[in-house]
Design a protein around this motif. Sequence first.
Motif, PDB file in Angstrom:
ATOM      1  N   SER A  95      41.735  39.633  47.259  1.00 46.13           N
ATOM      2  CA  SER A  95      40.969  38.068  47.218  1.00 46.13           C
ATOM      3  C   SER A  95      40.691  38.197  46.168  1.00 46.13           C
ATOM      4  O   SER A  95      39.869  39.889  45.095  1.00 46.13           O
ATOM      5  CB  SER A  95      39.396  38.048  48.370  1.00 46.13           C
ATOM      6  OG  SER A  95      39.041  39.141  48.184  1.00 46.13           O
ATOM      7  N   GLY A  96      40.055  37.632  45.397  1.00 54.07           N
ATOM      8  CA  GLY A  96      38.647  37.663  44.342  1.00 54.07           C
ATOM      9  C   GLY A  96      37.729  38.703  44.108  1.00 54.07           C
ATOM     10  O   GLY A  96      37.841  39.221  43.272  1.00 54.07           O
ATOM     11  N   THR A  97      37.117  38.627  45.169  1.00 61.16           N
ATOM     12  CA  THR A  97      35.422  39.372  45.256  1.00 61.16           C
ATOM     13  C   THR A  97      36.146  40.606  45.707  1.00 61.16           C
ATOM     14  O   THR A  97      36.098  41.049  44.407  1.00 61.16           O
ATOM     15  CB  THR A  97      34.611  38.662  46.506  1.00 61.16           C
ATOM     16  OG1 THR A  97      33.717  39.465  46.600  1.00 61.16           O
ATOM     17  CG2 THR A  97      35.321  39.486  47.910  1.00 61.16           C
ATOM     18  N   VAL A 100      36.545  42.023  41.922  1.00 56.90           N
ATOM     19  CA  VAL A 100      35.416  42.344  41.412  1.00 56.90           C
ATOM     20  C   VAL A 100      35.210  43.764  41.715  1.00 56.90           C
ATOM     21  O   VAL A 100      34.719  44.112  40.839  1.00 56.90           O
ATOM     22  CB  VAL A 100      34.594  41.217  41.743  1.00 56.90           C
ATOM     23  CG1 VAL A 100      33.602  41.655  40.731  1.00 56.90           C
ATOM     24  CG2 VAL A 100      34.972  40.029  41.236  1.00 56.90           C
ATOM     25  N   PHE A 128      29.901  33.157  38.681  1.00 57.26           N
ATOM     26  CA  PHE A 128      30.448  33.454  38.909  1.00 57.26           C
ATOM     27  C   PHE A 128      31.228  34.270  39.751  1.00 57.26           C
ATOM     28  O   PHE A 128      32.223  34.637  39.389  1.00 57.26           O
ATOM     29  CB  PHE A 128      31.079  32.630  40.306  1.00 57.26           C
ATOM     30  CG  PHE A 128      30.899  32.429  41.514  1.00 57.26           C
ATOM     31  CD1 PHE A 128      30.672  32.279  42.446  1.00 57.26           C
ATOM     32  CD2 PHE A 128      32.747  33.003  42.268  1.00 57.26           C
ATOM     33  CE1 PHE A 128      30.789  32.594  44.674  1.00 57.26           C
ATOM     34  CE2 PHE A 128      32.523  33.079  43.424  1.00 57.26           C
ATOM     35  CZ  PHE A 128      31.754  32.708  44.668  1.00 57.26           C
ATOM     36  N   HIS A 129      31.253  35.861  40.474  1.00 53.94           N
ATOM     37  CA  HIS A 129      31.613  36.505  40.443  1.00 53.94           C
ATOM     38  C   HIS A 129      32.621  37.201  41.874  1.00 53.94           C
ATOM     39  O   HIS A 129      32.998  38.269  42.611  1.00 53.94           O
ATOM     40  CB  HIS A 129      31.511  37.498  39.574  1.00 53.94           C
ATOM     41  CG  HIS A 129      31.335  37.641  38.389  1.00 53.94           C
ATOM     42  ND1 HIS A 129      32.206  38.011  37.679  1.00 53.94           N
ATOM     43  CD2 HIS A 129      30.157  37.727  37.979  1.00 53.94           C
ATOM     44  CE1 HIS A 129      32.106  36.942  36.581  1.00 53.94           C
ATOM     45  NE2 HIS A 129      30.594  37.376  36.419  1.00 53.94           N
ATOM     46  N   GLY A 130      31.873  36.227  43.393  1.00 56.24           N
ATOM     47  CA  GLY A 130      31.777  36.680  44.412  1.00 56.24           C
ATOM     48  C   GLY A 130      30.739  36.573  45.721  1.00 56.24           C
ATOM     49  O   GLY A 130      30.162  36.549  45.186  1.00 56.24           O
ATOM     50  N   GLU A 180      33.132  35.705  32.908  1.00 60.81           N
ATOM     51  CA  GLU A 180      34.312  34.450  32.759  1.00 60.81           C
ATOM     52  C   GLU A 180      34.311  34.170  31.210  1.00 60.81           C
ATOM     53  O   GLU A 180      33.258  33.760  30.953  1.00 60.81           O
ATOM     54  CB  GLU A 180      33.630  33.433  33.785  1.00 60.81           C
ATOM     55  CG  GLU A 180      33.907  34.217  35.225  1.00 60.81           C
ATOM     56  CD  GLU A 180      32.719  32.905  35.741  1.00 60.81           C
ATOM     57  OE1 GLU A 180      33.340  32.191  36.889  1.00 60.81           O
ATOM     58  OE2 GLU A 180      31.364  33.015  36.198  1.00 60.81           O
ATOM     59  N   GLU A 185      32.507  28.565  38.799  1.00 57.26           N
ATOM     60  CA  GLU A 185      31.722  27.570  39.929  1.00 57.26           C
ATOM     61  C   GLU A 185      30.711  27.016  39.006  1.00 57.26           C
ATOM     62  O   GLU A 185      29.983  26.631  39.828  1.00 57.26           O
ATOM     63  CB  GLU A 185      31.546  28.778  40.796  1.00 57.26           C
ATOM     64  CG  GLU A 185      32.982  29.202  41.682  1.00 57.26           C
ATOM     65  CD  GLU A 185      33.010  28.071  42.328  1.00 57.26           C
ATOM     66  OE1 GLU A 185      34.810  28.459  41.817  1.00 57.26           O
ATOM     67  OE2 GLU A 185      32.557  27.633  43.264  1.00 57.26           O
ATOM     68  N   ASP A 213      36.609  38.841  34.083  1.00 59.08           N
ATOM     69  CA  ASP A 213      36.987  37.927  35.380  1.00 59.08           C
ATOM     70  C   ASP A 213      37.398  37.250  34.876  1.00 59.08           C
ATOM     71  O   ASP A 213      36.704  35.607  35.246  1.00 59.08           O
ATOM     72  CB  ASP A 213      35.683  37.461  36.274  1.00 59.08           C
ATOM     73  CG  ASP A 213      35.655  36.894  37.378  1.00 59.08           C
ATOM     74  OD1 ASP A 213      36.290  36.899  37.565  1.00 59.08           O
ATOM     75  OD2 ASP A 213      34.580  36.987  38.342  1.00 59.08           O
ATOM     76  N   VAL A 215      39.701  35.490  37.608  1.00 61.27           N
ATOM     77  CA  VAL A 215      39.805  35.239  39.518  1.00 61.27           C
ATOM     78  C   VAL A 215      40.899  33.725  39.308  1.00 61.27           C
ATOM     79  O   VAL A 215      41.173  33.525  39.600  1.00 61.27           O
ATOM     80  CB  VAL A 215      38.623  35.720  40.171  1.00 61.27           C
ATOM     81  CG1 VAL A 215      39.373  34.946  40.965  1.00 61.27           C
ATOM     82  CG2 VAL A 215      38.237  37.204  40.698  1.00 61.27           C
ATOM     83  N   GLN A 216      39.565  33.227  38.213  1.00 60.95           N
ATOM     84  CA  GLN A 216      40.098  31.236  38.191  1.00 60.95           C
ATOM     85  C   GLN A 216      40.614  30.653  36.777  1.00 60.95           C
ATOM     86  O   GLN A 216      41.035  30.217  37.122  1.00 60.95           O
ATOM     87  CB  GLN A 216      38.804  30.485  38.253  1.00 60.95           C
ATOM     88  CG  GLN A 216      38.736  29.505  38.585  1.00 60.95           C
ATOM     89  CD  GLN A 216      37.775  28.567  38.907  1.00 60.95           C
ATOM     90  OE1 GLN A 216      36.831  27.039  38.640  1.00 60.95           O
ATOM     91  NE2 GLN A 216      36.711  29.346  39.972  1.00 60.95           N
ATOM     92  N   LYS A 243      42.669  33.951  43.187  1.00 58.43           N
ATOM     93  CA  LYS A 243      43.441  32.710  42.811  1.00 58.43           C
ATOM     94  C   LYS A 243      44.616  31.934  42.873  1.00 58.43           C
ATOM     95  O   LYS A 243      45.308  32.174  43.855  1.00 58.43           O
ATOM     96  CB  LYS A 243      42.608  31.662  42.357  1.00 58.43           C
ATOM     97  CG  LYS A 243      40.852  31.707  42.228  1.00 58.43           C
ATOM     98  CD  LYS A 243      40.035  30.419  42.918  1.00 58.43           C
ATOM     99  CE  LYS A 243      38.419  30.884  42.875  1.00 58.43           C
ATOM    100  NZ  LYS A 243      38.168  31.206  42.377  1.00 58.43           N
TER     101      LYS A 243
HETATM  102  C1  LIG Z   1      36.785  32.622  43.162  1.00 61.27           C
HETATM  103  C2  LIG Z   1      36.324  33.201  42.126  1.00 61.27           C
HETATM  104  C3  LIG Z   1      35.932  34.609  42.635  1.00 61.27           C
HETATM  105  C4  LIG Z   1      35.957  35.499  43.883  1.00 61.27           C
HETATM  106  O1  LIG Z   1      36.901  35.049  44.327  1.00 61.27           O
HETATM  107  P1  LIG Z   1      37.493  34.829  46.498  1.00 61.27           P
HETATM  108  O2  LIG Z   1      38.877  35.140  46.461  1.00 61.27           O
HETATM  109  O3  LIG Z   1      36.329  33.640  46.749  1.00 61.27           O
HETATM  110  O4  LIG Z   1      36.333  36.349  46.835  1.00 61.27           O
HETATM  111  C5  LIG Z   1      35.231  35.554  41.436  1.00 61.27           C
HETATM  112  N1  LIG Z   1      35.277  35.674  40.241  1.00 61.27           N
HETATM  113  C6  LIG Z   1      35.430  33.741  39.984  1.00 61.27           C
HETATM  114  C7  LIG Z   1      35.772  34.343  38.305  1.00 61.27           C
HETATM  115  C8  LIG Z   1      35.865  33.381  41.221  1.00 61.27           C
HETATM  116  O5  LIG Z   1      35.739  31.673  40.240  1.00 61.27           O
END
Ligand SMILES: *Cc1c(COP(=O)(O)O)cnc(C)c1O
Length: 378
Positions: A95-97, A100, A128-130, A180, A185, A213, A215-216, A243
């Motif tokens: 997962s994203g969290t 991180v 937003f990082h988790g 980011e 978010e 980051d 993730v998104q 993601k």
């Molecule tokens: C969604 C998100 C996360 C967390 O990801 P999860 O899979 O929900 O844990 C971390 N960083 C960013 C930039 C995100 O958009």
Amino acid sequence: MSYLMNNYSRLPVKFVKGEGVYLYDDKGRKYLDLIAGVGVNSLGHAPPEVVKIISSQAKELIHVSNLFENPWQEELAQKLVKEFHTSGKVFFCNSGTESVEAALKLARKYWRDKGKNKYKFVAFERSFHGRTYGSLSATGQPKLHQGFEPMLPGFSYAKLNDIDSVYKLVDEETAGIILEVIQGEGGVNPAEEEFLAKLQELCKEKELLLIIDEVQTGIGRTGEFYAYKHFSFLEPDIITLAKGLGSGVPIGATLAREEVAESFTPGSHGSTFGGNPLVCKVASYVVDKVKDLLPRVRSVGEYFKKRLEELNLGKVKGRGLMLGIELKEECKGYVLKALEEGLVINCTAGNVIRFLPPLILEKEHVDEAVEKLKRVFK
Ligand SMILES: *Cc1c(COP(=O)(O)O)cnc(C)c1O
């Protein structure tokens, strides 16, 4: 009565099937999906090739743990590193969290290994990082911390696009900066080019690790494979992914420059599920496919942005297929109205309509979305 913990406010619709950019509810109604499971279903719903890969790999081996060699991770890691700006290595999680968490742990360990007491991180307001403690501590949104304090020591929050605010927070004990390049978010807030250039300089000058980051923003979302690559001068030491990487199967990854990556040694960090054969096999296909889609993400993204601007609803922000409209009012009500029109959109940061459609979106879908949006905002 529900047996589920009450931590989500769920919209009143039951999706039971998806195909491409469309979702279908339990009454057979069709919806154009412009949020794609929050930027997850990058290849759309039920992409036939992914279905095939899941099925064939499940017949061979789903999970074997990280006690043994894993050629599926090797193959995927090589592809991810190939898109990185320098040589690097990858850690897989789910997962994203988690990606991180791994990044923060790796950054601290890197400096400890060098005998330096650098453990602090500068993050940004509205980031937003988790939701786990490391990534939550890095998240610059007080409302998400509320009730869960204390956060981890060593985190502070600068203002995005204000380099002086970053300088003020950096000291001898700062391990790195995490951001980011477009806050997701937090309301689809892009970091400006000039700010990023100064941030990169600051990292070089003060010996800080730059953690981006992705993730998104990563895996093609903004029209480059990694969003930081829109800026040729950026050289992150660590990036995080999740993601869209699995197009629906849960996988996360942390990529680090080779010298930094070496601070993880056997036993220092791990994950039971991380990078199992099933998810790696799918992600490997997703990566190839997304690389082919990049020109289209750029052109459809530009077209989408232009059409949204023509609607005159508010400031249109973002890049590629990560777009937002900043309204002057709350946007929650419009999400419900959109559902009635057969359109799935998202509201983030209170007043930003966010679009994270599947990367297979075409111009005709944009036209369909815009017609529906006109009715929603009429
Ligand atoms: C969604 C998100 C996360 C967390 O990801 P999860 O899979 O929900 O844990 C971390 N960083 C960013 C930039 C995100 O958009």
